[in-house]
Design an enzyme around this catalytic site. Structure first.
Site, PDB file in Angstrom:
ATOM      1  CB  ILE A  19      -0.948  -0.022   1.223  1.00 31.54           C
ATOM      2  CG1 ILE A  19      -1.962  -1.163   1.056  1.00 31.54           C
ATOM      3  CG2 ILE A  19      -1.641   1.319   1.387  1.00 31.54           C
ATOM      4  CD1 ILE A  19      -2.870  -1.386   2.259  1.00 31.54           C
ATOM      5  CB  ALA A  67       5.228   1.323   9.224  1.00 31.79           C
ATOM      6  CG  ASP A  92      -3.068 -12.442  12.448  1.00 32.76           C
ATOM      7  OD1 ASP A  92      -2.765 -11.305  12.837  1.00 32.76           O
ATOM      8  OD2 ASP A  92      -3.665 -12.659  11.378  1.00 32.76           O
ATOM      9  CD  GLN A  99     -11.177 -11.470  11.094  1.00 33.36           C
ATOM     10  OE1 GLN A  99     -12.148 -10.755  10.815  1.00 33.36           O
ATOM     11  NE2 GLN A  99     -11.163 -12.761  10.860  1.00 33.36           N
ATOM     12  CE1 TYR A 131      -2.700  -4.991  11.186  1.00 33.88           C
ATOM     13  CE2 TYR A 131      -5.080  -5.244  11.053  1.00 33.88           C
ATOM     14  CZ  TYR A 131      -3.892  -4.807  10.503  1.00 33.88           C
ATOM     15  OH  TYR A 131      -3.894  -4.167   9.271  1.00 33.88           O
ATOM     16  N   PRO A 172      -8.417   0.756   5.422  1.00 33.87           N
ATOM     17  CG  PRO A 172      -6.252   0.455   4.604  1.00 33.87           C
ATOM     18  CD  PRO A 172      -7.000   0.878   5.827  1.00 33.87           C
TER      19      PRO A 172
HETATM   20  P1  NAD Z   1       3.443  -4.509   3.736  1.00 36.29           P
HETATM   21  O1  NAD Z   1       3.776  -5.664   4.618  1.00 36.29           O
HETATM   22  O2  NAD Z   1       3.368  -4.728   2.263  1.00 36.29           O
HETATM   23  O3  NAD Z   1       4.527  -3.359   3.986  1.00 36.29           O
HETATM   24  C1  NAD Z   1       4.910  -2.991   5.268  1.00 36.29           C
HETATM   25  C2  NAD Z   1       5.865  -1.821   5.186  1.00 36.29           C
HETATM   26  O4  NAD Z   1       6.114  -1.371   6.512  1.00 36.29           O
HETATM   27  C3  NAD Z   1       7.223  -2.135   4.563  1.00 36.29           C
HETATM   28  O5  NAD Z   1       7.687  -0.991   3.854  1.00 36.29           O
HETATM   29  C4  NAD Z   1       8.121  -2.353   5.789  1.00 36.29           C
HETATM   30  O6  NAD Z   1       9.500  -2.073   5.542  1.00 36.29           O
HETATM   31  C5  NAD Z   1       7.515  -1.333   6.738  1.00 36.29           C
HETATM   32  N1  NAD Z   1       7.758  -1.648   8.131  1.00 36.29           N
HETATM   33  C6  NAD Z   1       7.337  -2.734   8.832  1.00 36.29           C
HETATM   34  N2  NAD Z   1       7.797  -2.669  10.093  1.00 36.29           N
HETATM   35  C7  NAD Z   1       8.517  -1.513  10.188  1.00 36.29           C
HETATM   36  C8  NAD Z   1       9.250  -0.884  11.219  1.00 36.29           C
HETATM   37  N3  NAD Z   1       9.349  -1.431  12.433  1.00 36.29           N
HETATM   38  N4  NAD Z   1       9.893   0.272  10.937  1.00 36.29           N
HETATM   39  C9  NAD Z   1       9.835   0.827   9.706  1.00 36.29           C
HETATM   40  N5  NAD Z   1       9.131   0.293   8.707  1.00 36.29           N
HETATM   41  C10 NAD Z   1       8.490  -0.860   8.944  1.00 36.29           C
HETATM   42  O7  NAD Z   1       2.099  -3.879   4.332  1.00 36.29           O
HETATM   43  P2  NAD Z   1       0.780  -3.391   3.541  1.00 36.29           P
HETATM   44  O8  NAD Z   1      -0.051  -4.570   3.227  1.00 36.29           O
HETATM   45  O9  NAD Z   1       1.174  -2.447   2.466  1.00 36.29           O
HETATM   46  O10 NAD Z   1       0.035  -2.584   4.708  1.00 36.29           O
HETATM   47  C11 NAD Z   1       0.269  -1.199   4.904  1.00 36.29           C
HETATM   48  C12 NAD Z   1      -0.627  -0.704   6.012  1.00 36.29           C
HETATM   49  O11 NAD Z   1      -1.995  -0.924   5.674  1.00 36.29           O
HETATM   50  C13 NAD Z   1      -0.395  -1.398   7.353  1.00 36.29           C
HETATM   51  O12 NAD Z   1      -0.515  -0.452   8.392  1.00 36.29           O
HETATM   52  C14 NAD Z   1      -1.520  -2.412   7.399  1.00 36.29           C
HETATM   53  O13 NAD Z   1      -1.844  -2.733   8.727  1.00 36.29           O
HETATM   54  C15 NAD Z   1      -2.628  -1.649   6.706  1.00 36.29           C
HETATM   55  N6  NAD Z   1      -3.652  -2.508   6.134  1.00 36.29           N
HETATM   56  C16 NAD Z   1      -3.329  -3.402   5.158  1.00 36.29           C
HETATM   57  C17 NAD Z   1      -4.319  -4.202   4.613  1.00 36.29           C
HETATM   58  C18 NAD Z   1      -4.025  -5.195   3.518  1.00 36.29           C
HETATM   59  O14 NAD Z   1      -4.964  -5.877   3.087  1.00 36.29           O
HETATM   60  N7  NAD Z   1      -2.792  -5.281   3.032  1.00 36.29           N
HETATM   61  C19 NAD Z   1      -5.633  -4.094   5.086  1.00 36.29           C
HETATM   62  C20 NAD Z   1      -5.923  -3.181   6.074  1.00 36.29           C
HETATM   63  C21 NAD Z   1      -4.922  -2.385   6.587  1.00 36.29           C
END
Ligand code: NAD
Length: 252
Positions: free
Chosen positions: A19, A94, A99, A152, A158, A188
């Site tokens: 995202i 981030a 889970d 969930q 989470y 999202p």
């Molecule tokens: P992803 O796993 O693809 O990417 C995670 C990113 O966060 C990476 O760039 C990673 O380097 C960075 N990151 C993780 N831990 C870190 C830390 N300690 N310090 C610095 N950077 C860190 O995640 P995504 O699927 O793109 O999700 C992005 C956001 O959207 C998250 O907050 C997630 O909870 C939320 N979200 C995602 C979904 C989904 O379906 N993917 C749904 C709802 C919410």
């Protein structure tokens, strides 16, 4: 039409994730200079992404630090201010999952998720918010989740962190509303990404049945919502939570 963010600098945590990278691209396409933050261990993998952005002419750079670590974040942000100047837009994206049903959840799983998903909002936003207020313009967009709104199974950590994200949004929005700074949450639903690929197929089929739009979201769906909230057109929207979930969860 893209919102006009020329002359703005944006920081996107999780900016190399599924995202986050779409958010970085959308803000850069709207004219902002963008700094994507990732974990140090993800820096090497970000090289290909950086090359892609460079080829597309998008002004996006990458910095690596652990957003769950207050000292690391403070020193990285101080260095960034010296190199890149003031930050006008912060997107706290981030996030991680660890889970397990509560009765089997370890303290480490709890703390890791709260650290990355919630402590990071303090660690990253607190050093930058004063500057935004002093300059009279700023945008903070925090990425929550539909599971922070409805809970969930297997995600007490989470869901608690993501519900906390919106609490942070509402409180900070009140503190800075008179300074030209807005603070909002984007929540999202299920987005086509590795986070969803990690869910077992049978559960994914069930999830899909519960999405009225009949599909998972695209990262670009989230990026468009973030870019809108960062635009001047959204200057009167603050403390809001914008669900982007294909109708999966609705509330009055
Ligand atoms: P992803 O796993 O693809 O990417 C995670 C990113 O966060 C990476 O760039 C990673 O380097 C960075 N990151 C993780 N831990 C870190 C830390 N300690 N310090 C610095 N950077 C860190 O995640 P995504 O699927 O793109 O999700 C992005 C956001 O959207 C998250 O907050 C997630 O909870 C939320 N979200 C995602 C979904 C989904 O379906 N993917 C749904 C709802 C919410």
């Amino acid at each position: 039409m893209n919102p006009d963010l020329r002359s703005k600098t944006a920081l996107v945590t999780g900016g190399t994730g599924a995202i986050g990278r779409a958010v970085c691209a959308a803000l850069a396409e709207a004219g902002a200079s963008v700094v994507a933050v990732c974990l140090p261990s993800d820096l090497e993998a970000a090289d290909a992404l950086l090359a892609q952005w460079r080829d597309a002419g998008l002004p996006i750079t990458v910095r690596a630090f652990d957003v769950s670590d207050a000292d690391q974040a403070a020193s990285a942000l101080a260095r960034l201010a010296a190199d890149a100047g003031p930050i006008d837009i912060v997107v706290n994206c981030a996030g991680i999952t660890r889970d397990a049903p509560l009765r089997r959840m370890t303290a480490q799983q709890w703390q890791q998720v709260l650290g990355v998903n919630l402590d990071s909002l303090f660690n990253v936003t607190q050093p930058l918010i004063d500057g935004m207020c002093q300059r009279g313009w700023g945008r903070v967009v925090n990425i929550s989740s539909v599971n922070g709104q409805k809970g969930q199974f297997g995600q007490t950590n989470y869901a608690a962190s993501k519900a906390g994200v919106h609490g942070f949004t509402m409180a900070l929005a009140q503190e800075v509303a008179r300074k030209g700074v807005t603070v909002n949450t984007v929540a999202p639903g299920y987005i086509d990404s590795p986070m969803i690929d990690a869910v077992p197929e049978a559960i994914r089929a069930d999830i899909l049945k519960g999405i009225p739009a009949g599909r998972y979201g695209h990262p670009a769906d989230i990026a468009a919502a973030v870019a809108f909230l960062c635009s001047d057109a959204a200057s009167y929207i603050t403390g809001a939570q914008l669900p982007v979930n294909g109708g999966m969860y609705m509330s009055a």
